[in-house]
Write a protein that holds these residues in place. Structure first.
Motif, PDB file in Angstrom:
ATOM      1  N   ASN A 180       0.831  -1.215   0.000  1.00 34.10           N
ATOM      2  CA  ASN A 180       0.000   0.000   0.000  1.00 34.10           C
ATOM      3  C   ASN A 180       0.862   1.260   0.000  1.00 34.10           C
ATOM      4  N   MET A 181       1.931   1.231  -0.790  1.00 40.15           N
ATOM      5  CA  MET A 181       2.826   2.379  -0.889  1.00 40.15           C
ATOM      6  C   MET A 181       2.195   3.430  -1.804  1.00 40.15           C
ATOM      7  N   ARG A 182       2.159   4.658  -1.336  1.00 44.37           N
ATOM      8  CA  ARG A 182       1.492   5.717  -2.073  1.00 44.37           C
ATOM      9  C   ARG A 182       2.287   7.017  -1.961  1.00 44.37           C
ATOM     10  N   ILE A 183       2.116   7.870  -2.977  1.00 41.31           N
ATOM     11  CA  ILE A 183       2.617   9.234  -2.908  1.00 41.31           C
ATOM     12  C   ILE A 183       1.433  10.186  -3.036  1.00 41.31           C
ATOM     13  N   LEU A 184       1.616  11.380  -2.516  1.00 36.15           N
ATOM     14  CA  LEU A 184       0.632  12.453  -2.639  1.00 36.15           C
ATOM     15  C   LEU A 184       1.300  13.550  -3.458  1.00 36.15           C
TER      16      LEU A 184
END
Length: 232
Positions: A180-184
């Motif tokens: 669940n790796m995410r960037i904003l």
């Protein structure tokens, strides 16, 4: 210090997020530590600012500062005790335990907030402690492990482990593990980065394995034992 990480860079990052398994890696000396963390960074390689969140196993904490021992962080919620032991932790016989961390920039105040578990805003790093760099945005987001020791890159190498202490040679969650790796980004929508690069600074001591092709949710595995026959 040596890293085994998944890395993305090149745009304006306003946040990063991940779920990470928790372990209790062996740390050989009092002045060493092993940590798994999400990091947001800005600046040149030899002159950068960063903010990090995750878990760490360290000796006497003489190598730097953690949590509220670092100046600047403002804790606003006491539901989570920063620096306290995490329980339970993952075990090799199958107990899966993970924590979720999210670092994001408040566009109204420019402060960087730390959220735990998807809902608990623990506190923030005030924008005033950053000059340029993270005062504006992050240039890099990293997920993975870090080992600090005066004996990395030397012989004999430290026995301080990363992740669970196991190499991610086979597809297994019994290693350092993130999902669940995410960037904003400027859209202010959480998404998986378009381009990532997995690498280790001491591949015979700590390895990486990124699983991102033809699967809906990429996984990142990392870690290792430190000193071993390939890393004497």
């Amino acid at each position: 210090m040596k890293l085994a990480i998944l890395h993305t860079e090149g745009i304006r990052y306003m946040g990063g997020k991940t779920d990470m398994k928790t372990w209790n890696p062996h740390v050989e000396e009092d002045d060493e530590y092993s940590t798994s963390r999400l990091a947001l960074m800005s600046g040149a390689y030899n002159d950068y600012q960063d903010i990090e969140s995750g878990w760490a196993n360290d000796g006497s904490r003489e190598t730097g500062c953690f949590d509220l021992t670092c100046p600047g962080f403002v804790q606003t919620s006491h539901e989570i005790a920063l620096g306290a032991a995490i329980y339970p932790i993952s075990t090799q016989n199958g107990l899966p335990y993970s924590i979720s961390v999210f670092i994001f920039k408040d566009l109204n105040t420019s402060n960087w907030w730390l959220q735990y578990g998807g809902s608990i805003n623990i506190g923030y790093w005030p924008s005033k402690i950053f000059e340029g760099g993270l005062g504006i945005h992050a240039q890099t987001v990293q997920w993975g492990g870090e080992v600090y020791s005066k004996n990395v890159g030397k012989h004999p190498h430290t026995k301080t482990q990363m992740g669970s202490g196991a190499f991610p040679i086979y597809i297994s969650e019994n290693t350092g593990f993130m999902k669940n790796m995410r960037i904003l980004d400027n859209s202010m929508e959480l998404r998986f980065p378009q381009y990532v690069d997995a690498y280790s600074q001491e591949y015979d001591c700590y390895k990486t394995q990124y699983m991102g092709d033809y699967i809906e949710e990429p996984d990142f595995h990392y870690g290792g034992p430190g000193r071993n026959p390939l890393c004497p």
